[in-house]
Design an enzyme around this catalytic site. Structure first.
Site, PDB file in Angstrom:
ATOM      1  N   ARG A  17      13.201  17.647  12.029  1.00 28.50           N
ATOM      2  CA  ARG A  17      13.156  18.064  10.492  1.00 28.50           C
ATOM      3  C   ARG A  17      12.237  19.208  10.483  1.00 28.50           C
ATOM      4  O   ARG A  17      11.294  19.427  11.394  1.00 28.50           O
ATOM      5  CB  ARG A  17      12.889  16.753   9.867  1.00 28.50           C
ATOM      6  N   SER A  24       9.742  19.298   8.092  1.00 26.16           N
ATOM      7  CA  SER A  24       8.292  18.840   7.578  1.00 26.16           C
ATOM      8  C   SER A  24       7.511  19.010   8.308  1.00 26.16           C
ATOM      9  O   SER A  24       7.641  19.053   9.671  1.00 26.16           O
ATOM     10  CB  SER A  24       8.459  17.438   7.021  1.00 26.16           C
ATOM     11  N   ASP A  27      12.778   5.316  10.835  1.00 22.32           N
ATOM     12  CA  ASP A  27      14.263   5.955  10.046  1.00 22.32           C
ATOM     13  C   ASP A  27      15.449   5.820  10.563  1.00 22.32           C
ATOM     14  O   ASP A  27      16.442   5.982   9.810  1.00 22.32           O
ATOM     15  CB  ASP A  27      13.772   7.544   9.923  1.00 22.32           C
ATOM     16  N   THR A  81       2.863   4.589  -3.581  1.00 21.85           N
ATOM     17  CA  THR A  81       3.609   4.609  -2.296  1.00 21.85           C
ATOM     18  C   THR A  81       5.067   4.545  -2.550  1.00 21.85           C
ATOM     19  O   THR A  81       5.328   4.446  -3.590  1.00 21.85           O
ATOM     20  CB  THR A  81       3.184   3.096  -1.709  1.00 21.85           C
ATOM     21  N   ARG A  99       8.741  -2.141   0.785  1.00 18.11           N
ATOM     22  CA  ARG A  99       7.874  -3.279   1.603  1.00 18.11           C
ATOM     23  C   ARG A  99       6.402  -3.078   1.142  1.00 18.11           C
ATOM     24  O   ARG A  99       5.832  -4.303   1.152  1.00 18.11           O
ATOM     25  CB  ARG A  99       7.955  -2.803   3.055  1.00 18.11           C
ATOM     26  N   ARG A 100       5.753  -1.963   1.052  1.00 22.23           N
ATOM     27  CA  ARG A 100       4.465  -1.815   0.571  1.00 22.23           C
ATOM     28  C   ARG A 100       4.175  -2.298  -0.716  1.00 22.23           C
ATOM     29  O   ARG A 100       3.320  -2.866  -0.982  1.00 22.23           O
ATOM     30  CB  ARG A 100       4.076  -0.358   0.985  1.00 22.23           C
ATOM     31  N   ARG A 130       7.511   9.790  -3.858  1.00 23.04           N
ATOM     32  CA  ARG A 130       8.091  10.482  -2.612  1.00 23.04           C
ATOM     33  C   ARG A 130       7.366  11.749  -2.392  1.00 23.04           C
ATOM     34  O   ARG A 130       6.366  12.022  -3.029  1.00 23.04           O
ATOM     35  CB  ARG A 130       9.559  10.859  -3.045  1.00 23.04           C
ATOM     36  N   GLY A 131       7.704  12.366  -1.393  1.00 26.38           N
ATOM     37  CA  GLY A 131       7.073  13.575  -0.981  1.00 26.38           C
ATOM     38  C   GLY A 131       6.346  13.553   0.400  1.00 26.38           C
ATOM     39  O   GLY A 131       6.500  12.379   1.056  1.00 26.38           O
ATOM     40  N   ASN A 132       6.099  14.534   1.110  1.00 25.98           N
ATOM     41  CA  ASN A 132       5.504  14.541   2.454  1.00 25.98           C
ATOM     42  C   ASN A 132       4.109  13.991   2.373  1.00 25.98           C
ATOM     43  O   ASN A 132       3.447  13.800   1.212  1.00 25.98           O
ATOM     44  CB  ASN A 132       5.589  15.988   2.991  1.00 25.98           C
ATOM     45  N   VAL A 133       3.452  13.779   3.392  1.00 23.32           N
ATOM     46  CA  VAL A 133       2.090  13.211   3.650  1.00 23.32           C
ATOM     47  C   VAL A 133       1.133  14.294   2.710  1.00 23.32           C
ATOM     48  O   VAL A 133       0.180  13.486   1.949  1.00 23.32           O
ATOM     49  CB  VAL A 133       1.659  13.296   5.243  1.00 23.32           C
ATOM     50  N   ARG A 156       1.524  13.780  -0.905  1.00 21.72           N
ATOM     51  CA  ARG A 156       1.114  12.363  -1.541  1.00 21.72           C
ATOM     52  C   ARG A 156      -0.600  12.304  -1.383  1.00 21.72           C
ATOM     53  O   ARG A 156      -1.292  11.840  -2.505  1.00 21.72           O
ATOM     54  CB  ARG A 156       1.514  11.435  -0.596  1.00 21.72           C
TER      55      ARG A 156
END
Length: 309
Positions: free
Chosen positions: A10, A12, A80, A123, A127-128, A145-148, A151
């Site tokens: 990917r 990202s 994933d 988050t 689960r979190r 949502r979004g990349n690290v 966030r």
């Protein structure tokens, strides 16, 4: 034999960082040059929550590229991957796993319990979210949502609108931003996702030479831990759609290495949870996971579906 290998990834920043780590490790171990080939996935095109997009949303395009011989192998974040194997493809290696725990990045260097009641914490994982609710800290949990990087920017950037975010420690570390973590969360507080922190290196199963070459990157303890966690998840999937968490550790026992697997199923509102554990040998990793899933179901894990009050 020295032809450049095409590694699908990917686009990202995190995916590229992970794939470059694998490419460099493979070249160091075997001498084969590797080039990265960027593949756009359905998950990259959508802004919808991952829970709505479904399992495998970041994986299918990479697998299609493998099957059609556009790439030679692919690197996935193991968590994933759908739990059922893909016909014609083979997980040739699981490199040594990064720290599987979740991490908190909060304003002013705060830890989770130091955040004032009413703090906004973001988050993307159900689960979190469920486990944050279960802690009873009166936090306002916001699905994001979004990349690290994006966030983290919602806490530390000039336009910050959150007090904290929770995300996988492994991704933050692989991007060189571990210094910004204000707390690595104990699994007793926040049990990770099955296979969190692990990578899966996948190729075509009929490419025997490449299967053998990639095996140089396999880390047996990491593979055993992930196998146990994912076997638990796979067994639960048929009868349980509530948030699922698992963490396997390998430790030295009286009769040699042992796996200690903890698993949990939590209602989405965090009000109820079933948490159990099992131990066994690395050779029995899959059976340990299946047995723990059966224990969880026997203890009522399947009744936690849809508890969103």
């Amino acid at each position: 034999m020295n032809a450049t290998l095409r590694l699908g990834t990917r686009g990202s920043a995190l995916a590229l960082a992970q794939s470059q780590l694998v490419a460099d490790a493979l070249t160091a171990a075997t001498g084969r040059p590797v080039e990265l080939v960027r593949i756009v996935t359905a998950g990259d095109r959508s802004a919808a929550p991952v829970a709505q997009l479904g399992v495998g949303v970041f994986v299918s395009a990479l697998r299609d590229a493998l099957i059609s011989n556009e790439i030679d192998f692919a690197v996935h974040s193991y968590k994933d991957l759908p739990t059922h194997p893909h016909p014609g493809l083979h997980i040739a290696a699981v490199p040594q796993r990064e720290d599987p725990r979740d991490a908190l990045i909060a304003r002013d260097g705060l830890t989770l319990t130091e955040l004032p009641a009413g703090s906004a914490i973001g988050t993307g994982a159900v689960r979190r979210i469920a486990q944050l609710h279960a802690l009873g800290l009166q936090l306002q949990v916001t699905p994001i949502r979004g990349n690290v990087d994006s966030r983290i920017a919602r806490v530390l950037g000039p336009e910050a609108d959150l007090d904290a975010v929770v995300l996988a420690r492994a991704g933050v570390a692989r991007l060189g931003r571990a210094a910004e973590i204000t707390e690595t969360l104990d699994p007793m507080l926040m049990l990770p996702a099955p296979a969190q922190g692990a990578l899966a290196i996948e190729c075509r199963s009929d490419d025997a030479d490449l299967v053998e070459l990639l095996a140089a990157l396999d880390h047996a303890p990491s593979r055993a831990a992930v196998t146990a966690e994912r076997a638990m998840l796979a067994t639960l999937e048929a009868g349980c759609s509530a948030p699922v968490a698992a963490h396997a550790e390998l430790a030295e026992g009286e009769q040699g290495d042992e796996i200690y697997l903890r698993g949990a199923v939590i209602s989405p509102d965090g009000a109820r949870a079933v948490r159990l554990s099992r131990t066994g040998t690395p050779a029995d990793a899959a059976e340990i996971g299946k047995a723990l899933a059966a224990d969880l179901l026997d203890a009522g894990a399947d009744t936690l579906m849809g508890s969103t009050e």
